[in-house]
Design an enzyme around this catalytic site. Structure first.
Site, mmCIF file in Angstrom:
data_model
loop_
_atom_site.group_PDB
_atom_site.id
_atom_site.type_symbol
_atom_site.label_atom_id
_atom_site.label_comp_id
_atom_site.label_asym_id
_atom_site.label_seq_id
_atom_site.Cartn_x
_atom_site.Cartn_y
_atom_site.Cartn_z
ATOM 1 C CG LEU A 78 -1.993 -1.081 1.279
ATOM 2 C CD1 LEU A 78 -2.718 -1.049 2.615
ATOM 3 C CD2 LEU A 78 -2.984 -0.910 0.128
ATOM 4 C CB ALA A 80 7.421 2.101 1.235
ATOM 5 N N GLY A 81 7.421 4.333 3.601
ATOM 6 C CA GLY A 81 7.921 5.622 4.055
ATOM 7 C C GLY A 81 9.036 5.425 5.045
ATOM 8 C CG ASN A 82 11.008 8.852 6.468
ATOM 9 O OD1 ASN A 82 11.848 8.597 5.623
ATOM 10 N ND2 ASN A 82 10.420 10.024 6.549
ATOM 11 N N GLY A 83 8.837 5.199 8.168
ATOM 12 C CA GLY A 83 8.482 4.284 9.244
ATOM 13 C C GLY A 83 8.557 2.821 8.865
ATOM 14 N N GLY A 84 8.443 2.498 7.580
ATOM 15 C CA GLY A 84 8.429 1.106 7.170
ATOM 16 C C GLY A 84 7.523 0.903 5.978
ATOM 17 C CB VAL A 85 6.929 -1.892 3.837
ATOM 18 C CG1 VAL A 85 6.037 -2.314 2.678
ATOM 19 C CG2 VAL A 85 8.315 -1.519 3.328
ATOM 20 C CE LYS A 101 4.622 2.679 9.696
ATOM 21 N NZ LYS A 101 4.360 4.074 10.126
ATOM 22 C CG ASP A 194 4.579 11.896 11.443
ATOM 23 O OD1 ASP A 194 4.990 12.924 10.856
ATOM 24 O OD2 ASP A 194 4.853 10.746 11.067
#
Length: 400
Positions: A78, A80-85, A101, A194
């Site tokens: 769905l 992906a970002g700094n926090g994970g996939v 997540k 955030d």
């Protein structure tokens, strides 16, 4: 830089049992559980539809049981970002579709266990404006956070398809974000920390919900050095390392609204040619009808004024961007294309001094919000047309 948050003690403990056939004991516990939850829901200001949807979610959740890695079937990614996939996954025992997540962290077992404990507070966060939480667990070096799947995705994904999001739609978004922030603060003493377009999720039923808020101080600390990117939604006071509060979430909301309204991250501000390319006509700024002004400071080398459409200049280096947020005038909406109410609402969110910035109560009573609350906006229909989603058989105008 990040202030240590006091742990929030859960007011209600949810320990769903695995449904393995009828059992008077488990059924009785489950029923008592739902009665307790219904009492919690009665304390919230919900309409009938919101109450039924929350009860349906909680009833499903009570049947999920303990979450384990082997029980998930990955369907697609769905985002992906700094926090994970984040993946779309099917939970085989229940048949439910969830958003999962996965956060990879090199941490000691004691820290990992503390994060999982702190995430349990999410079980208590039941609101029409907060993404539903199924549970969290650790497996093979990754923490999994399992949430309600929102089929419209996040507003940054919607923006890519929509190019710009209309003011009446953003009115409904603003209402949902304010109500979500107020719920977290009043019921759980939690700041979001955030707020940004990628953490505002939507679905084809017309619901708008916040996700990824800071319930786990240990998780925030563990991920503090993982930031990689070319934009920031942090307030000036937070970037300077001073004390920050829910006022910082207000700044982040205001910056997000400007981005969604003009079609791109608003720092550095767009020039007149960019705005004309986006809105299809000259855009004026101010009462005297002057063309929208460019940045008050000379642009850094390599960032000339460009007439080749939105966001065509090279991105600022992150240190330039953070310096700009702290030292330059805040972004604003261009005049002539948005109502004065909306412009003023955003301006009150983006006052650099947090003591002068509008708070949740003032914004909730602002003319822009009051007008938006009274408008009949088909948010679900707009979203489904924009993303080419199939609208539910019982469509709603908006869930706000």
């Amino acid at each position: 830089m990040l202030a240590r948050r006091k742990p929030v003690l859960p007011a209600l403990t949810i320990n769903p049992t695995i449904a393995e056939g009828p059992s008077p004991t488990s059924e009785g516990a489950s029923e008592a559980h739902l009665v307790d939850l219904q009492k919690k829901l009665e304390e919230l200001d919900l309409d009938e539809q919101q109450r039924k949807r929350l009860e349906a979610f909680l009833t499903q959740k009570a049947k999920v049981g303990e979450l384990k890695d082997d029980d998930f079937e990955r369907i697609s990614e769905l985002g992906a970002g700094n926090g994970g996939v984040v993946t779309k996954a099917r939970h085989r025992p229940s048949g439910l579709i969830m958003a999962r997540k996965l956060i990879h962290l090199e941490i000691k077992p004691a820290v990992r266990n503390q994060i999982i404990r702190e995430l349990q507070v999410l079980h208590e966060c039941n609101s029409p404006y907060i993404v539903g939480f199924y549970g969290a667990f650790y497996s093979d070096g990754e923490i999994s956070i399992c949430m309600e799947h929102m089929d419209g995705g996040s507003l940054d994904q919607v923006l890519k398809e929509a190019k710009r999001i209309p003011e009446d739609i953003l009115g409904k978004v603003s209402i949902a974000v304010l109500r979500g922030l107020a719920y977290l603060r009043e019921k759980h003493q939690i700041m979001h920390r955030d707020v940004k377009p990628s953490n505002i999720l939507v679905n084809s039923r017309g619901e708008i919900k916040l996700c990824d808020f800071g319930v786990s101080g240990q998780l925030i600390d563990s991920m503090a050095n993982s930031f990689v990117g070319t934009r920031s939604y942090m307030s000036p006071e937070r970037l300077q390392g001073t004390h920050y509060s829910v006022q910082s979430d207000i700044w982040s909301m205001g910056l997000s609204l400007v981005e969604l309204a003009i079609g791109r991250y608003p720092i550095p501000p767009p020039d007149a040619k960019e705005l004309e390319a986006s809105f299809g006509r000259p855009v004026v700024d101010g009462a005297d009808g002057e063309p929208h002004s460019v940045s008050p400071r000379p642009r850094p080398p390599g960032r000339p004024i460009s007439g080749h459409g939105m966001d065509s200049r090279p991105a600022m280096a992150i240190f330039e961007l953070l310096d700009y947020i702290v030292n330059e005038p805040p972004p604003k909406l261009p005049s002539g294309v948005f109502s004065s109410d909306f412009q003023e609402f955003v301006n009150k969110c983006l006052i650099k001094n947090p003591a002068e910035r509008a708070d949740l109560k003032l914004l909730t009573n602002h003319a822009f919000i009051k007008r938006s609350e009274g408008e009949d906006v088909d948010f679900a229909g707009w979203l489904c047309r924009t993303l080419r989603l199939k609208q539910p058989s019982t469509p709603t105008r908006t869930a706000v």
